[in-house]
Structures are given as structure tokens and as C-alpha cells.
Write a protein that holds these residues in place. Structure first.
Motif, PDB file in Angstrom:
ATOM      1  N   GLU A  70       0.833  -1.208   0.000  1.00 32.03           N
ATOM      2  CA  GLU A  70       0.000   0.000   0.000  1.00 32.03           C
ATOM      3  C   GLU A  70       0.866   1.257   0.000  1.00 32.03           C
ATOM      4  OE1 GLU A  70      -3.186   2.187  -0.594  1.00 32.03           O
ATOM      5  OE2 GLU A  70      -3.199   0.000  -0.611  1.00 32.03           O
ATOM      6  N   LEU A  73       1.920   1.763  -3.578  1.00 30.44           N
ATOM      7  CA  LEU A  73       0.807   2.269  -4.386  1.00 30.44           C
ATOM      8  C   LEU A  73       0.545   3.745  -4.092  1.00 30.44           C
ATOM      9  CD1 LEU A  73      -1.577  -0.826  -4.092  1.00 30.44           C
ATOM     10  CD2 LEU A  73      -0.173  -0.164  -6.065  1.00 30.44           C
ATOM     11  N   MET A  74       0.632   4.131  -2.838  1.00 30.18           N
ATOM     12  CA  MET A  74       0.454   5.541  -2.473  1.00 30.18           C
ATOM     13  C   MET A  74       1.587   6.380  -3.064  1.00 30.18           C
ATOM     14  SD  MET A  74      -0.814   5.090   1.484  1.00 30.18           S
ATOM     15  CE  MET A  74      -0.789   6.824   1.859  1.00 30.18           C
ATOM     16  N   LEU A  76       3.170   5.823  -5.866  1.00 23.99           N
ATOM     17  CA  LEU A  76       2.860   6.031  -7.283  1.00 23.99           C
ATOM     18  C   LEU A  76       1.941   7.237  -7.452  1.00 23.99           C
ATOM     19  CD1 LEU A  76       2.303   2.353  -8.515  1.00 23.99           C
ATOM     20  CD2 LEU A  76       4.149   3.895  -9.226  1.00 23.99           C
ATOM     21  N   ASP A  77       0.911   7.314  -6.616  1.00 26.23           N
ATOM     22  CA  ASP A  77      -0.023   8.442  -6.675  1.00 26.23           C
ATOM     23  C   ASP A  77       0.681   9.756  -6.351  1.00 26.23           C
ATOM     24  OD1 ASP A  77      -2.189   6.792  -7.321  1.00 26.23           O
ATOM     25  OD2 ASP A  77      -2.746   6.508  -5.214  1.00 26.23           O
ATOM     26  N   GLY A  82       0.047   7.846 -10.905  1.00 28.03           N
ATOM     27  CA  GLY A  82      -1.224   7.205 -10.574  1.00 28.03           C
ATOM     28  C   GLY A  82      -1.799   6.369 -11.699  1.00 28.03           C
ATOM     29  N   TYR A  84      -0.341   4.250 -13.325  1.00 29.22           N
ATOM     30  CA  TYR A  84       0.224   2.902 -13.227  1.00 29.22           C
ATOM     31  C   TYR A  84      -0.352   2.108 -12.063  1.00 29.22           C
ATOM     32  CZ  TYR A  84       3.689   4.557 -16.549  1.00 29.22           C
ATOM     33  OH  TYR A  84       4.305   5.066 -17.655  1.00 29.22           O
ATOM     34  N   ARG A  85      -1.170   2.753 -11.235  1.00 26.75           N
ATOM     35  CA  ARG A  85      -1.674   2.103 -10.029  1.00 26.75           C
ATOM     36  C   ARG A  85      -2.465   0.826 -10.349  1.00 26.75           C
ATOM     37  NH1 ARG A  85      -2.797   4.038  -4.476  1.00 26.75           N
ATOM     38  NH2 ARG A  85      -4.034   2.390  -3.550  1.00 26.75           N
ATOM     39  N   ALA A  88      -0.160  -1.895 -11.308  1.00 25.02           N
ATOM     40  CA  ALA A  88       0.595  -2.345 -10.133  1.00 25.02           C
ATOM     41  C   ALA A  88      -0.281  -3.217  -9.232  1.00 25.02           C
ATOM     42  CB  ALA A  88       1.138  -1.148  -9.350  1.00 25.02           C
ATOM     43  N   GLU A  89      -1.539  -2.834  -9.066  1.00 28.28           N
ATOM     44  CA  GLU A  89      -2.456  -3.640  -8.253  1.00 28.28           C
ATOM     45  C   GLU A  89      -2.703  -4.999  -8.890  1.00 28.28           C
ATOM     46  OE1 GLU A  89      -5.687  -0.848  -7.958  1.00 28.28           O
ATOM     47  OE2 GLU A  89      -5.012  -0.146  -5.981  1.00 28.28           O
TER      48      GLU A  89
END
Length: 147
Positions: A70, A73-74, A76-77, A82, A84-85, A88-89
Motif C-alpha cells: 500500500e 501504491l500511495m 505512485l499516486d 497514478g 500505473y496504479r 501495479a495492483e
């Protein structure tokens, strides 16, 4: 640049063989010059440093000691990636599924290659033999160890 500093930089990069393999798999019919490969390697390394540094800051702000998915992912934002989120997920979900599958495969019963029913039959057979041996010696009060 000193030799020690150069070695430190090399230790902090993606192995060239791994990068070459990725390039070959992603672009099988394209020749990529060595200079371009080096640039790709440096860009990937810089991106990983940037992302992990941001994730570390998020982790510290949350007073956590371990960077988790997480946090990445944060990051990336926060860094403007974002878009790519979702990818990535999806990769994270695949990795978790593969890890779970690997854990299931690594159980000893599955590695034997013998069906569970057959193992149960063999176990019951061994129990039956053991009961027969045990009762023929007079029961529990007669068990001893030869020294």
C-alpha cells in the motif's frame, strides 16, 4: 569517481543480465544498442530509488517500520504515476496468487505424488499392523527398550 563509489552504484542497480532478459522478452524483434540498454538500466534504477524513498517517507509518517504494498501504491499516486496504479495492483494480485499456489504446492503430501486416499489407506494399514504387534507382546506394560 572512486572505485568504491562505482562499486556501490553497481550494487544498487538491477543486474544487467536481468535487464537484458526483460528487454529481449519485451522487444524480441528489436535490436537495442548497449548505450540504450545502459540508459534503460539507469532510468529503472532511478525510478526504483524514487519510488522506494517516497514509500519510506509514507511509512515513516504512518509510524510503520516496514514498507508494504500500500505504501508503494500511495507513492505512485504521490509522485504523479497514478496511471500505473491499476497495473501495479494487478501485478500485486498475481504475485499474491502465485505465492499462495507455491505455498500449497510445497506441502509434503503433494510433493509425494501419491493420492491422499492411498496415503490414508497406507496409514490405516500401518496402524493395523502396529496394533497386532502391540497386542501380541502383552500390551503397554511390556514395552521396553533394549540397550
Amino acid at each position: 569517481m572512486s572505485v568504491a563509489a562505482d562499486q556501490t552504484d553497481d550494487e544498487l542497480t538491477i543486474p544487467r543480465a536481468a535487464m537484458n532478459k526483460m528487454i529481449k522478452e519485451l522487444l524480441p524483434n528489436v535490436r537495442v544498442a548497449n548505450e540504450a540498454r545502459e540508459l534503460i538500466l539507469n532510468c529503472c534504477t532511478e525510478f526504483i530509488h524514487l519510488l522506494s524513498s517516497e514509500a519510506n517517507e509514507i511509512c515513516n509518517q504512518q509510524q510503520k517500520k516496514t514498507i508494504n504494498a500500500e505504501h508503494i501504491l500511495m507513492s505512485l499516486d504521490n509522485l504523479g504515476f497514478g496511471d500505473y496504479r491499476a497495473d501495479a495492483e494487478a501485478v500485486l494480485k498475481d504475485c499474491k496468487a502465485m505465492a499462495a499456489k507455491k505455498r500449497r504446492k510445497s506441502t509434503r503430501l503433494e510433493n509425494l505424488g501419491i493420492p491422499e486416499e492411498e496415503l490414508l489407506r497406507q496409514q490405516q494399514e500401518l496402524f493395523a499392523k502396529n496394533v497386532g504387534v502391540h497386542s501380541s507382546c502383552g500390551g503397554c506394560d511390556r514395552w521396553y527398550i533394549n540397550s
